[in-house]
Design a protein around this motif. Structure first.
Motif, PDB file in Angstrom:
ATOM      1  N   ASN A  94       0.816  -1.221   0.000  1.00 31.39           N
ATOM      2  CA  ASN A  94       0.000   0.000   0.000  1.00 31.39           C
ATOM      3  C   ASN A  94       0.848   1.269   0.000  1.00 31.39           C
ATOM      4  OD1 ASN A  94      -3.045  -0.744   0.390  1.00 31.39           O
ATOM      5  ND2 ASN A  94      -1.901  -2.170   1.704  1.00 31.39           N
ATOM      6  N   THR A  95       2.110   1.134  -0.422  1.00 32.12           N
ATOM      7  CA  THR A  95       3.009   2.279  -0.510  1.00 32.12           C
ATOM      8  C   THR A  95       3.481   2.439  -1.946  1.00 32.12           C
ATOM      9  OG1 THR A  95       3.769   1.975   1.764  1.00 32.12           O
ATOM     10  CG2 THR A  95       5.178   3.270   0.312  1.00 32.12           C
ATOM     11  N   GLN A  96       3.520   3.680  -2.413  1.00 27.82           N
ATOM     12  CA  GLN A  96       3.950   3.971  -3.776  1.00 27.82           C
ATOM     13  C   GLN A  96       5.061   5.017  -3.764  1.00 27.82           C
ATOM     14  OE1 GLN A  96       0.331   5.235  -5.778  1.00 27.82           O
ATOM     15  NE2 GLN A  96      -0.002   3.168  -6.594  1.00 27.82           N
ATOM     16  N   ALA A  97       5.965   4.886  -4.730  1.00 31.98           N
ATOM     17  CA  ALA A  97       6.982   5.914  -4.930  1.00 31.98           C
ATOM     18  C   ALA A  97       6.318   7.166  -5.486  1.00 31.98           C
ATOM     19  CB  ALA A  97       8.050   5.415  -5.888  1.00 31.98           C
ATOM     20  N   GLU A  98       6.855   8.322  -5.092  1.00 29.65           N
ATOM     21  CA  GLU A  98       6.324   9.587  -5.601  1.00 29.65           C
ATOM     22  C   GLU A  98       7.239  10.111  -6.699  1.00 29.65           C
ATOM     23  OE1 GLU A  98       5.577  12.427  -2.525  1.00 29.65           O
ATOM     24  OE2 GLU A  98       3.572  11.617  -2.180  1.00 29.65           O
ATOM     25  N   GLY A  99       6.706  10.152  -7.903  1.00 31.70           N
ATOM     26  CA  GLY A  99       7.483  10.655  -9.023  1.00 31.70           C
ATOM     27  C   GLY A  99       8.708   9.799  -9.288  1.00 31.70           C
ATOM     28  N   THR A 100       9.806  10.477  -9.591  1.00 35.00           N
ATOM     29  CA  THR A 100      11.060   9.776  -9.882  1.00 35.00           C
ATOM     30  C   THR A 100      11.983   9.735  -8.670  1.00 35.00           C
ATOM     31  OG1 THR A 100      12.061  11.837 -10.682  1.00 35.00           O
ATOM     32  CG2 THR A 100      10.940  10.428 -12.313  1.00 35.00           C
ATOM     33  N   SER A 101      11.523  10.252  -7.550  1.00 31.93           N
ATOM     34  CA  SER A 101      12.354  10.271  -6.352  1.00 31.93           C
ATOM     35  C   SER A 101      12.608   8.865  -5.830  1.00 31.93           C
ATOM     36  CB  SER A 101      11.669  11.095  -5.254  1.00 31.93           C
ATOM     37  OG  SER A 101      12.383  10.988  -4.038  1.00 31.93           O
ATOM     38  N   LYS A 102      13.832   8.622  -5.365  1.00 31.20           N
ATOM     39  CA  LYS A 102      14.166   7.342  -4.742  1.00 31.20           C
ATOM     40  C   LYS A 102      13.937   7.373  -3.230  1.00 31.20           C
ATOM     41  CE  LYS A 102      17.574   5.801  -8.128  1.00 31.20           C
ATOM     42  NZ  LYS A 102      18.956   5.286  -8.343  1.00 31.20           N
ATOM     43  N   ALA A 103      13.506   8.536  -2.714  1.00 35.41           N
ATOM     44  CA  ALA A 103      13.302   8.675  -1.277  1.00 35.41           C
ATOM     45  C   ALA A 103      11.849   8.967  -0.903  1.00 35.41           C
ATOM     46  CB  ALA A 103      14.201   9.784  -0.728  1.00 35.41           C
ATOM     47  N   LYS A 104      11.139   9.706  -1.755  1.00 32.81           N
ATOM     48  CA  LYS A 104       9.775  10.103  -1.428  1.00 32.81           C
ATOM     49  C   LYS A 104       8.791   8.970  -1.713  1.00 32.81           C
ATOM     50  CE  LYS A 104      10.608  15.026  -2.286  1.00 32.81           C
ATOM     51  NZ  LYS A 104      10.221  16.212  -3.085  1.00 32.81           N
ATOM     52  N   TYR A 105       7.743   8.911  -0.896  1.00 34.13           N
ATOM     53  CA  TYR A 105       6.767   7.833  -1.004  1.00 34.13           C
ATOM     54  C   TYR A 105       5.448   8.301  -0.399  1.00 34.13           C
ATOM     55  CZ  TYR A 105       7.631   7.450   3.958  1.00 34.13           C
ATOM     56  OH  TYR A 105       7.740   7.750   5.295  1.00 34.13           O
ATOM     57  N   ALA A 106       4.413   7.538  -0.656  1.00 32.80           N
ATOM     58  CA  ALA A 106       3.097   7.810  -0.046  1.00 32.80           C
ATOM     59  C   ALA A 106       2.450   6.474   0.287  1.00 32.80           C
ATOM     60  CB  ALA A 106       2.216   8.604  -1.003  1.00 32.80           C
ATOM     61  N   THR A 107       1.973   6.350   1.519  1.00 37.63           N
ATOM     62  CA  THR A 107       1.283   5.141   1.961  1.00 37.63           C
ATOM     63  C   THR A 107      -0.208   5.442   2.070  1.00 37.63           C
ATOM     64  OG1 THR A 107       3.227   4.440   3.215  1.00 37.63           O
ATOM     65  CG2 THR A 107       1.153   3.383   3.767  1.00 37.63           C
ATOM     66  N   ALA A 108      -1.026   4.518   1.647  1.00 36.17           N
ATOM     67  CA  ALA A 108      -2.475   4.718   1.665  1.00 36.17           C
ATOM     68  C   ALA A 108      -2.950   5.092   3.064  1.00 36.17           C
ATOM     69  CB  ALA A 108      -3.170   3.453   1.191  1.00 36.17           C
ATOM     70  N   ASP A 109      -3.951   5.939   3.107  1.00 39.38           N
ATOM     71  CA  ASP A 109      -4.475   6.435   4.376  1.00 39.38           C
ATOM     72  C   ASP A 109      -4.901   5.286   5.295  1.00 39.38           C
ATOM     73  OD1 ASP A 109      -4.103   8.982   3.487  1.00 39.38           O
ATOM     74  OD2 ASP A 109      -6.208   9.343   2.950  1.00 39.38           O
ATOM     75  N   GLY A 110      -4.509   5.403   6.529  1.00 37.46           N
ATOM     76  CA  GLY A 110      -4.941   4.457   7.546  1.00 37.46           C
ATOM     77  C   GLY A 110      -4.098   3.205   7.679  1.00 37.46           C
ATOM     78  N   VAL A 111      -3.244   2.915   6.705  1.00 40.65           N
ATOM     79  CA  VAL A 111      -2.478   1.668   6.735  1.00 40.65           C
ATOM     80  C   VAL A 111      -1.449   1.689   7.864  1.00 40.65           C
ATOM     81  CG1 VAL A 111      -0.813   0.237   5.488  1.00 40.65           C
ATOM     82  CG2 VAL A 111      -2.835   1.129   4.310  1.00 40.65           C
ATOM     83  N   ALA A 112      -0.696   2.779   7.955  1.00 41.50           N
ATOM     84  CA  ALA A 112       0.344   2.848   8.984  1.00 41.50           C
ATOM     85  C   ALA A 112      -0.256   2.727  10.382  1.00 41.50           C
ATOM     86  CB  ALA A 112       1.128   4.153   8.852  1.00 41.50           C
ATOM     87  N   ALA A 113      -1.343   3.423  10.621  1.00 40.46           N
ATOM     88  CA  ALA A 113      -1.985   3.372  11.942  1.00 40.46           C
ATOM     89  C   ALA A 113      -2.517   1.980  12.241  1.00 40.46           C
ATOM     90  CB  ALA A 113      -3.111   4.403  12.012  1.00 40.46           C
TER      91      ALA A 113
END
Length: 485
Positions: free
Chosen positions: A444-463
């Protein structure tokens, strides 16, 4: 194995006594610098509420931790047992002798040196002891000198040229070796004319025929075996055969798996100590002691290793040597063998939990204490995966995989280890659940753009994952019964 088997002393109210000791210590610290006391309390709270899966970390017992906070910290003791450059070291002699005795008995080694401050220091002592034994001593004999003080500057130039032009063959960093096994930016890669051996491109396993061929072609003075991110066992008898064929000294760095050696999970050809000329290790990681190092050696290399201070090291950390003695004494107890076997069994469970959910593991599994997950199938770099997992309370470290396209900084892998959570009492069911939670985060995590460091995890998954991990942690408390208030 129960959650408290590693820290409970039979017949005593261990937790209550430890609690009293820590509360008193923190009160004293607080009177001088309350922020340090608060950070210490917070560190325990954070460790209690996180899934610690870093393969190189563990939890030392209160006895080990408390041993480091004594007046041995105030004592200089350069030199070695019975031969110090400072007076009044009789108690340090006792401490160091006990640490060495426990290490010899635990590992079946002829000689043990307890002074190294870390694993890198232990490797430096080993390297220079081998150079002194194999190069300097014969070089001095060739020069006809009875003592190093008799050498002229020209003699020293000759000797330095020999010392600085020796060859080292070690496992490459991306296939599981350590920085100190000849990685060029590390001092080991600068000290030696260095070359690396890797693993089979298809299986990810060490190809001993390829190592033999490389050794015969390169003819190293030192052949280094051991690993920090190789999820399989090593046949050290074969490595010794290869070393003997080319006249090399076999040095084994067992820092990661020393606990499995001490606990007799690795025996016979998989136990490095009977086969290596020199064996180095840390005393934390799977050995579950204080942060520090050890060197084990055959009688041939013992005199040079014993000169680690002043050859490489400065003043020994006497308080840490005392803690090493306590940890090694703990490791000689029958319960430690049960712990070590559980570490290996739990790694199998974790690996099976990943593969059953479609995750790709380097070498397809494990037969030691660690699992190396290739996260490229999730579309992530190791750095992105590490950060996303940390958001969910899962503490790991990114790690390079063979032929890693993202290099040693961003990486394409995550390394998982079972020693710490096994200390807390986790078993097969818990480690299967850990695999489930990790896959849930990464899926449930995706890379943001071409960055090798930035990412976004779907809402609520981490919690959600953090809550699930907290439930398991509560059932397997860290230092059960120990309270700071």
């Amino acid at each position: 194995m129960t959650a408290d088997s590693s820290i409970a002393a039979p017949g005593t109210d261990y937790a209550a006594t430890a609690s009293e000791a820590y509360r008193a210590a923190l009160k004293v610290i607080e009177s001088v610098e309350p922020r340090i006391a608060e950070a210490t309390r917070q560190e325990l709270a954070d460790q209690r509420d996180s899934l610690k899966l870093i393969a190189s970390e563990n939890y030392a017992s209160p006895a080990v931790l408390l041993t480091m906070g004594t007046w041995f910290s105030d004592k200089y003791a350069e030199g070695t047992i019975g031969h110090r450059f400072y007076a009044a070291c009789q108690n340090v002699d006792t401490v160091e002798a006990l640490a060495a005795e426990h290490a010899r008995e635990l590992f079946g080694a002829p000689y043990a040196y307890a002074q190294p401050h870390s694993g890198i220091d232990a490797n430096l002592v080993a390297f220079w002891a081998i150079l002194a034994t194999r190069v300097e001593a014969p070089g001095l004999a060739e020069l006809g000198a009875k003592h190093v003080n008799d050498l002229s500057e020209a003699d020293w130039e000759t000797l330095r040229a020999k010392l600085g032009n020796q060859r080292l063959l070690g496992m490459s960093l991306d296939t599981g070796g350590h920085l100190t096994h000849g990685f060029r930016p590390n001092i080991s890669g600068k000290m030696f004319h260095q070359r690396s051996y890797g693993t089979d491109a298809q299986t990810g396993l060490i190809d001993y025929d390829a190592v033999r061929a490389a050794a015969k072609e390169f003819k190293p003075l030192i052949l280094v075996a051991g690993y920090s991110a190789y999820p399989r066992r090593v046949n050290f008898a074969k490595m010794r055969e290869i070393a003997d064929e080319v006249g090399a000294t076999l040095m084994v760095d067992m820092a990661h798996f020393a606990g499995l050696v001490a606990g007799k999970v690795f025996t016979g050809d998989e136990d490095p100590v009977p086969h290596a000329h020199v064996t180095t290790t840390t005393t934390h990681k799977s050995l579950r002691g204080p942060r520090g190092g050890l060197v084990l050696a055959t009688e041939e290399y013992a005199p040079a290793v014993d000169k680690g201070c002043p050859m490489v090291l400065g003043g020994p950390l006497s308080h840490v040597m005392a803690a090493k003695a306590v940890a090694l004494a703990e490791a000689r107890q029958p319960a430690f063998r049960e712990y070590a076997q559980a570490v290996a069994d739990n790694a199998q469970s974790l690996a099976e939990g990943f593969t059953s959910r479609g995750a790709r593991l380097v070498t397809g599994g494990t037969d030691n204490h660690l699992v190396l997950l290739d996260v490229t199938s999730f579309g992530l770099t190791g750095r992105q995966a590490e950060s996303a997992l940390l958001d969910a309370g899962v503490v790991t470290n990114r790690n390079a995989i063979p032929a890693d396209p993202n290099g040693a900084w961003y990486t394409s892998g995550i390394r998982f280890g079972t020693p710490a959570l096994t200390t807390r009492g986790f078993g097969a069911a818990e480690f299967d659940k850990v695999a489930e939670l990790v896959v849930e985060v990464l899926s449930n995590t995706q890379a943001e753009g071409t960055s090798k460091a930035k990412y976004a995890t779907a809402d609520g998954v981490a919690a959600r994952v953090h809550a699930a991990s907290s439930e398991m942690l509560a059932a397997n408390p860290l230092y059960p019964g120990l309270t700071l208030s």
